[in-house]
Design an enzyme around this catalytic site. Structure first.
Site, short mmCIF file in Angstrom:
data_model
loop_
_atom_site.label_atom_id
_atom_site.label_comp_id
_atom_site.label_asym_id
_atom_site.label_seq_id
_atom_site.Cartn_x
_atom_site.Cartn_y
_atom_site.Cartn_z
CB SER A 81 -33.78 11.16 130.16
OG SER A 81 -34.75 11.88 129.42
N1 SAM Z 1 -34.03 16.86 128.28
C1 SAM Z 1 -34.72 16.96 129.56
C2 SAM Z 1 -33.77 17.04 130.72
O1 SAM Z 1 -32.55 16.95 130.53
O2 SAM Z 1 -34.28 17.22 131.85
C3 SAM Z 1 -35.71 15.84 129.77
C4 SAM Z 1 -36.83 15.92 128.82
S1 SAM Z 1 -38.36 15.23 129.33
C5 SAM Z 1 -38.07 13.51 129.11
C6 SAM Z 1 -39.34 15.75 127.93
C7 SAM Z 1 -39.62 17.23 127.88
O3 SAM Z 1 -40.18 17.52 126.61
C8 SAM Z 1 -40.66 17.68 128.91
O4 SAM Z 1 -40.15 18.72 129.69
C9 SAM Z 1 -41.84 18.13 128.05
O5 SAM Z 1 -42.58 19.20 128.61
C10 SAM Z 1 -41.14 18.54 126.77
N2 SAM Z 1 -42.00 18.56 125.58
C11 SAM Z 1 -43.04 17.76 125.24
N3 SAM Z 1 -43.59 18.13 124.08
C12 SAM Z 1 -42.88 19.22 123.65
C13 SAM Z 1 -42.96 20.09 122.52
N4 SAM Z 1 -43.88 19.94 121.57
N5 SAM Z 1 -42.07 21.10 122.42
C14 SAM Z 1 -41.12 21.31 123.36
N6 SAM Z 1 -40.99 20.53 124.47
C15 SAM Z 1 -41.86 19.50 124.61
#
Ligand code: SAM
Length: 194
Positions: A42
């Site tokens: 993000s």
């Molecule tokens: N917090 C992260 C960072 O600091 O790099 C960025 C997060 S990114 C915007 C969103 C993440 O949520 C992705 O890696 C995606 O695979 C994960 N995600 C999506 N659905 C999910 C779920 N049901 N459970 C766990 N992770 C999930």
């Protein structure tokens, strides 16, 4: 952004180490960047904003949903006692776990799994941060919030328009919810991916 602990953590965590080497030069631009498998790290502004909104205290145990690169988990690890982070894409979870260990963030635990279920074995949590957008707030996460706890999540049915929601649970277990900023996050998906 005013919280001195959040600002100090932002200065301390080397964001370039959470990106593919080809993007390291852009690490400190105020943009989201790709981290592979269609996912993003993000924008720093929004990471700082959400961290401040979460109001983490040093004794807190924090759950993050959406480990991604591990960058937000590293920041949280400097603010909290212990961080539990869930990622649904196995290679991202494994890379983040390795990276966090190499950089010495040893109060973070990363689990490959579905964030919709939370982490019941370690619940309740003082703070919960969701970094992918569910269409509606997952009930399991609200249940796993401790009395006096706070949850911050982007919520909404459209891929490019959600609202940051703040949920607070009082000491009697009553839940209040308010809307904060409009935001734009990748959708939270229910199934795990290998
Ligand atoms: N917090 C992260 C960072 O600091 O790099 C960025 C997060 S990114 C915007 C969103 C993440 O949520 C992705 O890696 C995606 O695979 C994960 N995600 C999506 N659905 C999910 C779920 N049901 N459970 C766990 N992770 C999930």
């Amino acid at each position: 952004m005013r919280d001195p602990r959040v600002l100090a953590a932002m200065r301390e965590v080397p964001r370039d180490r959470f990106l593919p080497p080809s993007l390291a030069e852009q690490a400190y631009d105020d943009n989201p960047l790709p981290i592979g498998r269609g996912q993003t790290i993000s924008q720093p502004y929004i990471v700082a904003y959400m961290s401040e909104l979460l109001a983490v205290e040093p004794q807190h145990r924090v759950l993050e949903v959406g480990t991604g690169s591990g960058y937000q988990a590293a920041l949280l690890s400097l603010l909290a006692r212990r961080v539990y982070s869930i990622e649904r894409i196995r290679p991202l979870a494994e890379a983040a776990r390795r990276r966090l260990a190499e950089l010495g963030y040893d109060n973070v635990e990363v689990r490959y799994g579905d964030g919709f279920e939370g982490w019941p074995e370690e619940a309740p949590f003082d703070r919960i941060l969701v970094t992918a957008a569910p269409k509606t707030l997952p009930e399991a996460l609200v249940e796993q919030l401790a009395p006096g706890g706070r949850l911050v999540a982007p919520v909404g049915g459209f891929e490019d328009a959600q609202t940051l929601i703040v949920v607070e649970k009082d000491e009697d277990g009553n839940v209040r919810r308010r809307e904060d900023l409009p935001v734009r996050f990748v959708p939270m998906l229910p199934e795990t991916e290998v």
